[in-house]
Motif scaffolding. Structure first.
Motif: not given
Length: 68
Positions: A7-25
Motif C-alpha cells: 500500500x505504501x509503495x502503491x501510494x508513492x508510485x501514485x503520487x509520483x505519477x501524479x507529480x509527473x503528469x502535473x509537470x508534463x502539463x
C-alpha cells in the motif's frame, strides 16, 4: 505487514505519477510554440514605449486598425 508495504509503495508510485503528469502539463503550456504571436510581435508587445505609441495612434484614428 506485506500489505502495508504494498500500500505504501502503491501510494508513492501514485503520487509520483501524479507529480509527473502535473509537470508534463505545465511544460506543455510553458513551451507552447503555436506561433499565434511571432517573435517580432512578442518584442513589440514587451516594449512599453512602442505600445504607448500604438495606443495613441489607435485613439487618434478612432478605428481599431493600426498598421505598424
Amino acid at each position: 505487514m506485506k500489505t502495508e508495504k504494498n500500500t505504501l509503495l502503491d501510494n508513492i508510485i501514485s503520487i509520483s505519477i501524479g507529480a509527473i503528469a502535473v509537470l508534463s502539463i505545465k511544460s506543455i503550456f510553458d513551451n507552447d510554440n503555436s506561433k499565434i504571436v511571432s517573435e517580432k510581435g512578442r518584442r513589440l508587445l514587451s516594449d512599453d514605449i512602442r505600445m504607448k505609441e500604438i495606443n495613441k495612434k489607435i485613439l487618434e484614428s478612432g478605428s481599431n486598425e493600426v498598421f505598424v
